[in-house]
Design a protein around this motif. Structure first.
Motif, PDB file in Angstrom:
ATOM      1  N   VAL A 160       0.842  -1.204   0.000  1.00  0.00           N
ATOM      2  CA  VAL A 160       0.000   0.000   0.000  1.00  0.00           C
ATOM      3  C   VAL A 160       0.875   1.251   0.000  1.00  0.00           C
ATOM      4  CG1 VAL A 160      -1.633   1.331   1.394  1.00  0.00           C
ATOM      5  CG2 VAL A 160      -2.017  -1.098   1.029  1.00  0.00           C
ATOM      6  N   LYS A 161       1.885   1.274   0.839  1.00  0.00           N
ATOM      7  CA  LYS A 161       2.760   2.453   0.914  1.00  0.00           C
ATOM      8  C   LYS A 161       3.524   2.671  -0.392  1.00  0.00           C
ATOM      9  CE  LYS A 161       3.161   2.474   5.866  1.00  0.00           C
ATOM     10  NZ  LYS A 161       3.988   2.310   7.037  1.00  0.00           N
ATOM     11  N   LYS A 162       3.816   1.593  -1.123  1.00  0.00           N
ATOM     12  CA  LYS A 162       4.551   1.721  -2.388  1.00  0.00           C
ATOM     13  C   LYS A 162       3.657   2.247  -3.507  1.00  0.00           C
ATOM     14  CE  LYS A 162       7.165  -0.958  -5.732  1.00  0.00           C
ATOM     15  NZ  LYS A 162       7.593  -2.293  -6.137  1.00  0.00           N
ATOM     16  N   HIS A 163       2.377   1.883  -3.511  1.00  0.00           N
ATOM     17  CA  HIS A 163       1.505   2.193  -4.638  1.00  0.00           C
ATOM     18  C   HIS A 163       0.566   3.379  -4.426  1.00  0.00           C
ATOM     19  CE1 HIS A 163       2.792  -1.891  -5.728  1.00  0.00           C
ATOM     20  NE2 HIS A 163       2.602  -1.469  -6.968  1.00  0.00           N
ATOM     21  N   TYR A 164       0.545   3.964  -3.256  1.00  0.00           N
ATOM     22  CA  TYR A 164      -0.346   5.094  -2.980  1.00  0.00           C
ATOM     23  C   TYR A 164       0.483   6.313  -2.591  1.00  0.00           C
ATOM     24  CZ  TYR A 164      -4.385   2.016  -3.080  1.00  0.00           C
ATOM     25  OH  TYR A 164      -5.361   1.138  -3.474  1.00  0.00           O
ATOM     26  N   ASP A 165       0.089   7.473  -3.115  1.00  0.00           N
ATOM     27  CA  ASP A 165       0.817   8.719  -2.823  1.00  0.00           C
ATOM     28  C   ASP A 165       0.318   9.414  -1.568  1.00  0.00           C
ATOM     29  OD1 ASP A 165       2.363   8.394  -5.091  1.00  0.00           O
ATOM     30  OD2 ASP A 165       0.952   9.504  -6.349  1.00  0.00           O
ATOM     31  N   GLU A 166      -0.868   9.054  -1.090  1.00  0.00           N
ATOM     32  CA  GLU A 166      -1.450   9.719   0.064  1.00  0.00           C
ATOM     33  C   GLU A 166      -0.601   9.466   1.316  1.00  0.00           C
ATOM     34  OE1 GLU A 166      -3.165   7.755  -1.953  1.00  0.00           O
ATOM     35  OE2 GLU A 166      -4.650   9.035  -2.868  1.00  0.00           O
ATOM     36  N   LYS A 167      -0.787  10.307   2.307  1.00  0.00           N
ATOM     37  CA  LYS A 167      -0.068  10.175   3.573  1.00  0.00           C
ATOM     38  C   LYS A 167      -1.068  10.080   4.721  1.00  0.00           C
ATOM     39  CE  LYS A 167       3.947  10.892   1.646  1.00  0.00           C
ATOM     40  NZ  LYS A 167       4.497   9.734   1.033  1.00  0.00           N
ATOM     41  N   GLY A 168      -0.696   9.414   5.778  1.00  0.00           N
ATOM     42  CA  GLY A 168      -1.510   9.325   6.987  1.00  0.00           C
ATOM     43  C   GLY A 168      -2.760   8.489   6.790  1.00  0.00           C
ATOM     44  N   PRO A 169      -3.841   8.874   7.478  1.00  0.00           N
ATOM     45  CA  PRO A 169      -5.079   8.101   7.412  1.00  0.00           C
ATOM     46  C   PRO A 169      -5.701   8.071   6.011  1.00  0.00           C
ATOM     47  CG  PRO A 169      -5.176   9.666   9.229  1.00  0.00           C
ATOM     48  CD  PRO A 169      -3.934   9.962   8.446  1.00  0.00           C
ATOM     49  N   ALA A 170      -5.418   9.068   5.185  1.00  0.00           N
ATOM     50  CA  ALA A 170      -5.968   9.105   3.825  1.00  0.00           C
ATOM     51  C   ALA A 170      -5.454   7.933   3.004  1.00  0.00           C
ATOM     52  CB  ALA A 170      -5.610  10.426   3.145  1.00  0.00           C
ATOM     53  N   LEU A 171      -4.254   7.463   3.304  1.00  0.00           N
ATOM     54  CA  LEU A 171      -3.684   6.320   2.611  1.00  0.00           C
ATOM     55  C   LEU A 171      -4.557   5.087   2.817  1.00  0.00           C
ATOM     56  CD1 LEU A 171      -0.611   5.217   1.515  1.00  0.00           C
ATOM     57  CD2 LEU A 171      -0.855   4.135   3.735  1.00  0.00           C
ATOM     58  N   TRP A 172      -4.880   4.796   4.063  1.00  0.00           N
ATOM     59  CA  TRP A 172      -5.690   3.610   4.355  1.00  0.00           C
ATOM     60  C   TRP A 172      -7.142   3.807   3.965  1.00  0.00           C
ATOM     61  CZ3 TRP A 172      -3.334  -0.710   4.731  1.00  0.00           C
ATOM     62  CH2 TRP A 172      -2.010  -0.716   5.147  1.00  0.00           C
ATOM     63  N   LEU A 173      -7.638   5.031   4.022  1.00  0.00           N
ATOM     64  CA  LEU A 173      -9.005   5.300   3.575  1.00  0.00           C
ATOM     65  C   LEU A 173      -9.127   5.060   2.072  1.00  0.00           C
ATOM     66  CD1 LEU A 173     -11.847   6.297   4.255  1.00  0.00           C
ATOM     67  CD2 LEU A 173     -11.041   8.613   3.768  1.00  0.00           C
ATOM     68  N   ALA A 174      -8.162   5.512   1.305  1.00  0.00           N
ATOM     69  CA  ALA A 174      -8.184   5.296  -0.147  1.00  0.00           C
ATOM     70  C   ALA A 174      -8.113   3.807  -0.459  1.00  0.00           C
ATOM     71  CB  ALA A 174      -7.017   6.029  -0.807  1.00  0.00           C
ATOM     72  N   PHE A 175      -7.255   3.083   0.223  1.00  0.00           N
ATOM     73  CA  PHE A 175      -7.141   1.643   0.017  1.00  0.00           C
ATOM     74  C   PHE A 175      -8.444   0.939   0.386  1.00  0.00           C
ATOM     75  CE2 PHE A 175      -6.003  -2.574   1.740  1.00  0.00           C
ATOM     76  CZ  PHE A 175      -5.578  -3.159   0.562  1.00  0.00           C
ATOM     77  N   PHE A 176      -9.028   1.282   1.525  1.00  0.00           N
ATOM     78  CA  PHE A 176     -10.267   0.661   1.972  1.00  0.00           C
ATOM     79  C   PHE A 176     -11.410   0.927   0.990  1.00  0.00           C
ATOM     80  CE2 PHE A 176     -14.282   1.098   4.339  1.00  0.00           C
ATOM     81  CZ  PHE A 176     -14.435  -0.217   4.742  1.00  0.00           C
ATOM     82  N   LEU A 177     -11.534   2.155   0.509  1.00  0.00           N
ATOM     83  CA  LEU A 177     -12.604   2.483  -0.430  1.00  0.00           C
ATOM     84  C   LEU A 177     -12.432   1.755  -1.759  1.00  0.00           C
ATOM     85  CD1 LEU A 177     -13.089   6.293   0.261  1.00  0.00           C
ATOM     86  CD2 LEU A 177     -14.565   4.394   0.960  1.00  0.00           C
ATOM     87  N   GLU A 178     -11.196   1.584  -2.208  1.00  0.00           N
ATOM     88  CA  GLU A 178     -10.970   0.827  -3.437  1.00  0.00           C
ATOM     89  C   GLU A 178     -11.313  -0.650  -3.255  1.00  0.00           C
ATOM     90  OE1 GLU A 178      -7.229   1.349  -5.335  1.00  0.00           O
ATOM     91  OE2 GLU A 178      -7.494   3.516  -5.530  1.00  0.00           O
ATOM     92  N   VAL A 179     -11.019  -1.196  -2.092  1.00  0.00           N
ATOM     93  CA  VAL A 179     -11.375  -2.593  -1.818  1.00  0.00           C
ATOM     94  C   VAL A 179     -12.889  -2.748  -1.793  1.00  0.00           C
ATOM     95  CG1 VAL A 179     -11.333  -4.395  -0.049  1.00  0.00           C
ATOM     96  CG2 VAL A 179      -9.235  -3.185  -0.637  1.00  0.00           C
ATOM     97  N   VAL A 180     -13.594  -1.825  -1.142  1.00  0.00           N
ATOM     98  CA  VAL A 180     -15.056  -1.889  -1.085  1.00  0.00           C
ATOM     99  C   VAL A 180     -15.645  -1.777  -2.490  1.00  0.00           C
ATOM    100  CG1 VAL A 180     -17.117  -0.646  -0.296  1.00  0.00           C
ATOM    101  CG2 VAL A 180     -15.237  -1.067   1.287  1.00  0.00           C
TER     102      VAL A 180
END
Length: 53
Positions: A7-27
């Motif tokens: 996730v850290k390698k493929h997403y540019d977001e930082k902090g909680p936005a990183l995991w929120l973006a990942f979670f929303l894409e999974v959903v």
């Protein structure tokens, strides 16, 4: 490779936005897969069993 490292390698977001973006894409991908499976079940039921959903 762990999920966290991937996730850290493929997403540019930082902090909680990183995991929120990942979670929303999974959903979104899970919902899309469910819709695809539902459509396949409906088509098979309609043409093979003459009983659509």
């Amino acid at each position: 490779m762990s999920v966290s490292a991937w996730v850290k390698k493929h997403y540019d977001e930082k902090g909680p936005a990183l995991w929120l973006a990942f979670f929303l894409e999974v959903v979104a991908s899970v919902v899309l897969f469910i819709l695809m499976a539902l459509t396949c079940v409906d088509v098979v039921g309609r043409y093979v069993f003459n009983s659509p959903l």
